[in-house]
Design an enzyme around this catalytic site. Sequence first.
Site, mmCIF file in Angstrom:
data_model
loop_
_atom_site.group_PDB
_atom_site.id
_atom_site.type_symbol
_atom_site.label_atom_id
_atom_site.label_comp_id
_atom_site.label_asym_id
_atom_site.label_seq_id
_atom_site.Cartn_x
_atom_site.Cartn_y
_atom_site.Cartn_z
ATOM 1 N N ARG A 164 0.851 -1.198 0.000
ATOM 2 C CA ARG A 164 0.000 0.000 0.000
ATOM 3 C C ARG A 164 0.883 1.242 0.000
ATOM 4 O O ARG A 164 1.673 1.457 0.915
ATOM 5 C CB ARG A 164 -0.910 0.020 1.229
ATOM 6 C CG ARG A 164 -1.911 1.180 1.270
ATOM 7 C CD ARG A 164 -2.755 1.090 2.543
ATOM 8 N NE ARG A 164 -3.841 2.054 2.543
ATOM 9 C CZ ARG A 164 -3.751 3.308 2.969
ATOM 10 N NH1 ARG A 164 -2.583 3.762 3.434
ATOM 11 N NH2 ARG A 164 -4.797 4.110 2.946
ATOM 12 N N SER A 233 -12.498 -2.998 1.668
ATOM 13 C CA SER A 233 -12.589 -2.309 2.957
ATOM 14 C C SER A 233 -14.051 -2.026 3.270
ATOM 15 O O SER A 233 -14.813 -1.593 2.398
ATOM 16 C CB SER A 233 -11.822 -0.985 2.907
ATOM 17 O OG SER A 233 -10.443 -1.207 2.752
ATOM 18 N N LYS A 262 -6.116 6.143 8.211
ATOM 19 C CA LYS A 262 -7.498 6.399 7.780
ATOM 20 C C LYS A 262 -7.967 7.715 8.390
ATOM 21 O O LYS A 262 -8.921 7.762 9.160
ATOM 22 C CB LYS A 262 -8.412 5.248 8.227
ATOM 23 C CG LYS A 262 -8.160 3.932 7.527
ATOM 24 C CD LYS A 262 -8.627 3.963 6.067
ATOM 25 C CE LYS A 262 -8.454 2.613 5.406
ATOM 26 N NZ LYS A 262 -8.889 2.649 3.989
#
Length: 333
Positions: A164, A233, A262
């Site tokens: 990621r 997600s 996040k």
Amino acid sequence: MKILDANLDRAREGLRVVEEWFRFGTGQAAQVAECKALRQQLAHFHTEAMRSARDTPHDPGTALDHPDEQRRTHPLDLLRVNLARIQEALRVIEEYAKLVEPALAEAAKQWRYRVYALESAATGSDLRQKLQKARLYLVTSPHPDLLGIVGAALKAGLPLVQLRDKDAPTRPLLDLALRLRDLTSRYGALFIINDRVDLALAAGADGVHLGQSDLPLAAARALVGPRLLIGQSTHAPEEAERAVVEGADYIGVGPVWATPTKQGRSAVGFEYVRYCRGHIPLPGYAIGGVDETNLLSLLAAGADRVAVVRAIMAAEDPARTTAYFLEKLDSGS
């Protein structure tokens, strides 16, 4: 002889259908070669005596049909039907060849085992079996020693890695993905790429992970085909339920606690973790602020899988931390 002729034809035709998927659908060269080798071996046993016994005009089976034979909604349907056809034909050959050609019977038995391996490669059942066993999921973050950290975690038993990096240019990210693909393959671990379906395909990854604002799951499946894994997600019950309907292979459940990865996303807490464990029939990885200090409370709340970022990427000893997580996840406490 008629039975052997018909089933050798059936097996060879089915193999050709599967071979074309490997060749043009996924580019899996080893499987293309295996299909071709099997077809040639079947052809070796398909003698002129068998062919001359054929009597198509008087075969009552040629007039039989079923509506399901006309319906194929997805490449996976097509593959499963043809793989089943091959396996059934080989079983018939194995049994009837015992009466006239024992060498063919023994060969058919071995061919069936090889077709089972092709089935795993075509449908991704091997990947999904690994996914079912994987309880710890590392999501990487940019780090100058990213490969060293991931390598240490893999050596300690880490089963699943996601690359990621939202900001890296495409070319360097692909180079890194290729190196991670090689590293995870050496340890037999699954390798997922975040967001980028194109990079997942280019790097030979095992799958792609999508956020709620990324490419729709159905569109991603159309691109990656039936074999590769797709994760989604989720942050609420309706998102988890939609992921099931749309064919996700697993879901992220969180963020359980607030986390800088996040930003702006409210923590879902334990209630959503419990909901997914009780209502969602997919592997669900609790994510968001999970570390050694709160893992036990999360497991006590019902989680059985976790995904971590900083807990391993920022650990002083990534191998030790990985081993700790695996021990607690495997023991359920």
